[in-house]
Design a protein around this motif. Structure first.
Motif, PDB file in Angstrom:
ATOM      1  N   ASP A 188      -1.987  -5.072   1.836  1.00  0.00           N
ATOM      2  CA  ASP A 188      -0.751  -5.220   2.611  1.00  0.00           C
ATOM      3  C   ASP A 188       0.505  -4.868   1.800  1.00  0.00           C
ATOM      4  OD1 ASP A 188       0.344  -5.916   5.156  1.00  0.00           O
ATOM      5  OD2 ASP A 188       1.126  -7.761   4.285  1.00  0.00           O
ATOM      6  N   VAL A 189       0.344  -4.625   0.507  1.00  0.00           N
ATOM      7  CA  VAL A 189       1.507  -4.247  -0.318  1.00  0.00           C
ATOM      8  C   VAL A 189       1.985  -2.859   0.120  1.00  0.00           C
ATOM      9  CG1 VAL A 189       2.320  -3.790  -2.657  1.00  0.00           C
ATOM     10  CG2 VAL A 189       0.671  -5.622  -2.250  1.00  0.00           C
ATOM     11  N   PRO A 190       3.286  -2.693   0.395  1.00  0.00           N
ATOM     12  CA  PRO A 190       3.796  -1.381   0.853  1.00  0.00           C
ATOM     13  C   PRO A 190       3.542  -0.275  -0.170  1.00  0.00           C
ATOM     14  CG  PRO A 190       5.422  -3.110   1.217  1.00  0.00           C
ATOM     15  CD  PRO A 190       4.340  -3.715   0.384  1.00  0.00           C
ATOM     16  N   ARG A 191       2.961   0.829   0.273  1.00  0.00           N
ATOM     17  CA  ARG A 191       2.660   1.939  -0.619  1.00  0.00           C
ATOM     18  C   ARG A 191       3.919   2.597  -1.158  1.00  0.00           C
ATOM     19  NH1 ARG A 191      -1.722   1.050  -2.650  1.00  0.00           N
ATOM     20  NH2 ARG A 191      -1.545   3.164  -3.506  1.00  0.00           N
ATOM     21  N   ASP A 192       5.018   2.603  -0.369  1.00  0.00           N
ATOM     22  CA  ASP A 192       6.228   3.275  -0.834  1.00  0.00           C
ATOM     23  C   ASP A 192       6.808   2.610  -2.081  1.00  0.00           C
ATOM     24  OD1 ASP A 192       6.884   0.995   0.522  1.00  0.00           O
ATOM     25  OD2 ASP A 192       8.598   1.836   1.578  1.00  0.00           O
ATOM     26  N   GLN A 193       6.555   1.286  -2.253  1.00  0.00           N
ATOM     27  CA  GLN A 193       7.035   0.620  -3.460  1.00  0.00           C
ATOM     28  C   GLN A 193       6.284   1.109  -4.700  1.00  0.00           C
ATOM     29  OE1 GLN A 193       7.284  -3.642  -3.172  1.00  0.00           O
ATOM     30  NE2 GLN A 193       8.210  -3.598  -1.121  1.00  0.00           N
ATOM     31  N   TYR A 194       4.982   1.335  -4.553  1.00  0.00           N
ATOM     32  CA  TYR A 194       4.217   1.908  -5.661  1.00  0.00           C
ATOM     33  C   TYR A 194       4.705   3.316  -5.991  1.00  0.00           C
ATOM     34  CZ  TYR A 194       0.721  -1.840  -5.453  1.00  0.00           C
ATOM     35  OH  TYR A 194       0.065  -3.055  -5.507  1.00  0.00           O
TER      36      TYR A 194
END
Length: 315
Positions: A188-194
């Protein structure tokens, strides 16, 4: 002085009754399954009561007996606190590690998830008995493998120094529940933050520290709090492990003092059962139950207070 219109009073009364009606199932459950048992436990902790005859007031005698004369209380408390600190910490770290692993597997991910989750479905008694036989210092395959590599061979459940680490290994083997929780949080962690962190030059550890951890911090807090509560109620596995390792597996007429070997697998829930249902000392059992309740509340309050600092405003 303002007066309230009778119609407004009636509306407020109807609103209060309607609210109480909606709350009544919860209030009934809370009263029957929490408030009454808690008050009854406090009441019986000051009584001499064996479960058969009428309770008789004896003041602080039960409390004095548990803290000063009952030989199993302090060993059980030390063992329980050891398990809370060590077992919960390792389960959270190991569960998070397995969750990270299965979210990054590209070949047959379902097989890996099933492989790590299936041990959690094993019945606690059967799993514990299997572990005791696997870790048997004389005939178990675990020490046989260690011997092949020339490594020390612990006594496991027959050694007071290794019995709690063996229980911890059993808990780590059944890590499937935490794996599923952490896997869902990690996905559920947003990919755009990575992607943004990677563009800024952040390495894998930095992305984990500054992106993954802040996003899964509520799940980490949940895992720690529920782990502490579950471990404070740790009963079946240490009791079965002690019985099997000592050779007292079951049968009518057999007497068994929990904690084998040398009280190293003794936990607080075991002595509640020992006092209440083996010694028929309900008053002293209530004292131990209240101590266990107070410790659970204290641990939870501290963790919730300290853990709230890791939660973002929207959480």
């Amino acid at each position: 002085m303002t007066t309230i219109h009778p119609g407004l009073k009636a509306r407020r009364r109807r609103s209060a009754l309607r609210t109480a009606g909606f709350l009544s199932p919860w209030l009934l459950g809370f009263s029957v399954f929490f408030a009454y048992p808690l008050l009854a436990t406090v009441y019986f902790s000051f009584m001499k009561y064996d479960g058969f005859t009428a309770p008789v007031w004896n003041g602080l005698a039960n409390w004095s007996y548990v803290f000063q004369d009952y030989p199993f209380f302090w060993p059980a408390l030390r063992n329980t606190l050891w398990l809370v600190v060590v077992m919960v910490s390792l389960r959270v770290v190991f569960g998070l590690g397995v969750g990270l692993l299965v979210t990054r597997v590209r070949t047959a991910p379902g097989l890996f998830r099933t492989f790590f989750y299936l041990p959690y479905l094993a019945p606690p008694v059967a799993a514990t008995m299997a572990f005791v036989f696997l870790l048997n210092p004389g005939t178990g395959p675990a020490n046989t493998v260690l011997d092949l590599f020339g490594m020390p061979q612990p006594g496991w459940f027959k050694d007071a120094d290794w019995s709690k680490p063996a229980l911890t290994l059993l808990a780590l083997w059944g890590i499937g529940d935490l794996m599923i929780i952490f896997m869902a949080a990690l996905l559920d962690v947003p990919r755009d933050q990575y992607e943004a962190a990677e563009l800024d030059g952040a390495g894998p550890f930095a992305r984990f520290r500054w992106v993954t951890l802040p996003n899964i911090s509520p799940i980490l807090l949940f895992a720690v709090v529920t782990g502490v509560i579950e471990t404070m109620q740790f009963y079946t596995q240490p009791l079965v492990a002690g019985k099997v390792a000592s050779g007292v597996i079951g049968g009518s007429g057999q007497q068994f003092e929990p904690g084998y070997p040398d009280q190293s697998t003794l936990t607080v829930p075991q002595i509640v059962y020992n006092l209440g249902f083996q010694r028929f000392d309900t008053g002293s059992a209530c004292v131990v139950a209240l101590v266990l309740f107070a410790l659970c509340m204290a641990f939870t309050a501290v963790l919730m207070r300290r853990g709230s600092g890791f939660l973002s405003a929207e959480d």
